[in-house]
Scaffold this active site. Structure first.
Site, PDB file in Angstrom:
ATOM      1  N   PRO A 129       0.798  -1.225   0.000  1.00 49.63           N
ATOM      2  CA  PRO A 129       0.000   0.000   0.000  1.00 49.63           C
ATOM      3  C   PRO A 129       0.831   1.275   0.000  1.00 49.63           C
ATOM      4  CG  PRO A 129      -0.963  -1.596   1.503  1.00 49.63           C
ATOM      5  CD  PRO A 129       0.336  -2.184   1.032  1.00 49.63           C
ATOM      6  N   SER A 133       6.502   1.674  -6.983  1.00 51.78           N
ATOM      7  CA  SER A 133       7.743   1.692  -7.759  1.00 51.78           C
ATOM      8  C   SER A 133       8.977   1.677  -6.865  1.00 51.78           C
ATOM      9  CB  SER A 133       7.777   2.930  -8.666  1.00 51.78           C
ATOM     10  OG  SER A 133       6.734   2.879  -9.620  1.00 51.78           O
ATOM     11  N   GLN A 243      13.468  -8.466 -18.668  1.00 47.92           N
ATOM     12  CA  GLN A 243      12.595  -9.472 -19.266  1.00 47.92           C
ATOM     13  C   GLN A 243      11.135  -9.174 -18.969  1.00 47.92           C
ATOM     14  OE1 GLN A 243      13.864 -13.702 -19.335  1.00 47.92           O
ATOM     15  NE2 GLN A 243      12.115 -14.054 -18.018  1.00 47.92           N
ATOM     16  N   GLU A 244      10.856  -8.762 -17.725  1.00 47.94           N
ATOM     17  CA  GLU A 244       9.480  -8.489 -17.331  1.00 47.94           C
ATOM     18  C   GLU A 244       8.935  -7.248 -18.027  1.00 47.94           C
ATOM     19  OE1 GLU A 244       9.388  -8.343 -13.064  1.00 47.94           O
ATOM     20  OE2 GLU A 244      10.455 -10.254 -12.897  1.00 47.94           O
ATOM     21  N   ARG A 245       9.772  -6.227 -18.162  1.00 46.10           N
ATOM     22  CA  ARG A 245       9.299  -5.006 -18.816  1.00 46.10           C
ATOM     23  C   ARG A 245       9.105  -5.214 -20.315  1.00 46.10           C
ATOM     24  NH1 ARG A 245      12.915  -1.021 -14.924  1.00 46.10           N
ATOM     25  NH2 ARG A 245      11.285  -0.872 -13.325  1.00 46.10           N
ATOM     26  N   GLN A 281     -11.752  10.521 -46.423  1.00 46.52           N
ATOM     27  CA  GLN A 281     -10.301  10.729 -46.378  1.00 46.52           C
ATOM     28  C   GLN A 281      -9.776  10.731 -44.947  1.00 46.52           C
ATOM     29  OE1 GLN A 281      -8.381  14.648 -47.181  1.00 46.52           O
ATOM     30  NE2 GLN A 281      -7.466  13.594 -48.948  1.00 46.52           N
ATOM     31  N   LEU A 339     -13.060   5.676 -34.231  1.00 45.98           N
ATOM     32  CA  LEU A 339     -13.615   5.331 -35.538  1.00 45.98           C
ATOM     33  C   LEU A 339     -14.809   4.385 -35.430  1.00 45.98           C
ATOM     34  CD1 LEU A 339     -10.350   4.933 -37.639  1.00 45.98           C
ATOM     35  CD2 LEU A 339     -11.888   6.903 -37.524  1.00 45.98           C
ATOM     36  N   GLY A 365       4.800  -2.795 -13.812  1.00 41.74           N
ATOM     37  CA  GLY A 365       6.131  -3.028 -14.369  1.00 41.74           C
ATOM     38  C   GLY A 365       7.062  -1.846 -14.172  1.00 41.74           C
ATOM     39  N   THR A 367       6.231   2.489 -13.340  1.00 41.30           N
ATOM     40  CA  THR A 367       5.465   3.515 -14.049  1.00 41.30           C
ATOM     41  C   THR A 367       6.304   4.128 -15.170  1.00 41.30           C
ATOM     42  OG1 THR A 367       6.201   5.327 -12.619  1.00 41.30           O
ATOM     43  CG2 THR A 367       4.237   4.093 -11.922  1.00 41.30           C
TER      44      THR A 367
END
Length: 390
Positions: A129, A133, A243-245, A281, A339, A365, A367
């Site tokens: 909590p 990071s 590897q994780e990122r 277009q 779209l 992973g 921020t």
């Protein structure tokens, strides 16, 4: 999609197998999974029976005997089939590769065959909590008690947290040492006094992926379930981050390409003012831009995967990739959703779910702000910075 150099004939076959499996076993169940907020256990065991779990784990440890690139292939196929990648990212790539790289022979033999068979679902518990990071600031304590450790603390935002049988957990064994005091432990959740799953958190997107709070109150874990040496946990976490990122880049590229494919088909079929949307277009220009972004993303991803396979993927490059791919995914999916008009805002449409799912990619992973800091620090000229400091 332009063929990737690392997509060998064997991996193309694996991709086709994973795509067929996801379409048959996953896609029809997604709405129910979103309601219950987790995948069915039967899906994991069925994936194992098809050889889609732990493809990068050595055969002697019960895995597929390939590399992490094979796990990337499975993830790509699942994303293109409309499945959230998060549960498989953690179970197939993150947790088992820690055990492969840092585990003892006994540990590998104990846990990896069970994960590869879908009998034990894996989770990684780092975030708390008060520390996301900033991993070095975690507060979960591990106190040695004879041949065991007693773990006490709280974890949050844990993917697979509510369904995991095996939790790879970071705790501090020396609160005064910050990074040098962090250790990793494997907690087997079955019949585990003091271990409790809190709320399954209701997220903006990726609803079929359970994300939970975990509480530990003097949970007794054998010392033999510590991964590596005491105090080596932070170094292990940093060693696995490239590897994780890169996982974010893999799943983002698949999502970008899927969004462009879905939208191109839609604007060719949907009519407005008596003609297909693609006849306008502005619509053609939007699709042209998004298609170009997808092509560039694939080229950048292939370069990063090649570097990873050669053992040359550095922290700065993968930080660039994690930041850029997740930003690009959000932008392309947003433009594609526009779209679709009002239909794009409806949850029943895949593009709507892709939009909400993409937002998390910029957060987990590490921020994107942290990624920018890593890249930015690499650009500072040391002598100039020293002079400025004076």
């Amino acid at each position: 999609m332009r063929p990737s150099a690392w997509m060998t004939e064997e991996r193309r076959s694996l991709h086709a197998l994973a795509a067929r499996f996801a379409a048959r076993e996953g896609a029809p169940a997604v709405d129910r999974w979103r309601e219950q907020q987790h995948l069915d256990r039967s899906f994991w065991t069925a994936a194992a029976e098809h050889g889609l779990l732990c493809c990068g784990v050595p055969e002697e440890d019960g895995g597929g005997g390939g590399s992490v690139l094979d796990d990337f292939v499975v993830l790509d196929a699942f994303v293109r089939s409309g499945l959230s990648p998060a549960p498989m990212q953690v179970h197939n790539v993150v947790v088992p590769h820690y055990i492969v790289r840092y585990g003892s022979v006994e540990q590998r033999r104990r846990w990896l065959p069970e994960m590869a068979a879908g009998r034990m679902i894996g989770a990684l518990a780092m975030t708390e909590p008060d520390s996301g990071s900033d991993v070095q600031a975690l507060r979960t304590r591990a106190v040695r008690d004879g041949d065991d450790y007693l773990l006490t603390g709280t974890k949050t935002f844990i993917t697979n947290g509510a369904t995991a049988d095996l939790v790879l957990l970071a705790a501090t064994t020396d609160p005064t040492a910050r990074g040098r005091g962090i250790s990793l432990f494997v907690v087997e959740t079955a019949d585990c006094p003091g271990f409790r799953v809190g709320r399954v958190l209701h997220k903006m997107g990726q609803h079929e992926s359970d994300t939970a709070e975990l509480f530990l109150d003097s949970v007794r874990v054998p010392a033999r379930h510590r991964l590596g040496e005491e105090g080596a946990g932070f170094a292990m976490l940093m060693g696995q981050l490239p590897q994780e990122r890169l996982l974010v880049a893999v799943t983002a590229t698949a999502a970008i390409e899927r969004a462009v494919e879905l939208t191109t088909r839609y604007v060719n079929e949907r009519c407005a003012f008596g003609k297909p949307l693609i006849a306008q277009q502005h619509v053609r220009f939007e699709i042209a831009d998004c298609t170009t972004h997808a092509r560039v993303a694939r080229a950048f991803l292939d370069d990063c995967v090649g570097r990873l396979d050669a053992g040359e993927l550095d922290d700065v490059t993968v930080s660039m990739a994690k930041m850029w791919f997740s930003d690009l995914e959000g932008m392309v999916v947003d433009r594609c959703l526009q779209l679709f008009g009002g239909y794009g805002y409806m949850d029943e449409y895949p593009i709507s779910r892709m939009y909400t799912s993409a937002r998390a990619q910029r957060i987990y992973g590490g921020t994107n702000e942290i990624m920018k800091e890593i890249v930015g620090r690499s650009l500072v000229d040391p002598p100039a910075a020293t002079a400025e400091a004076r």
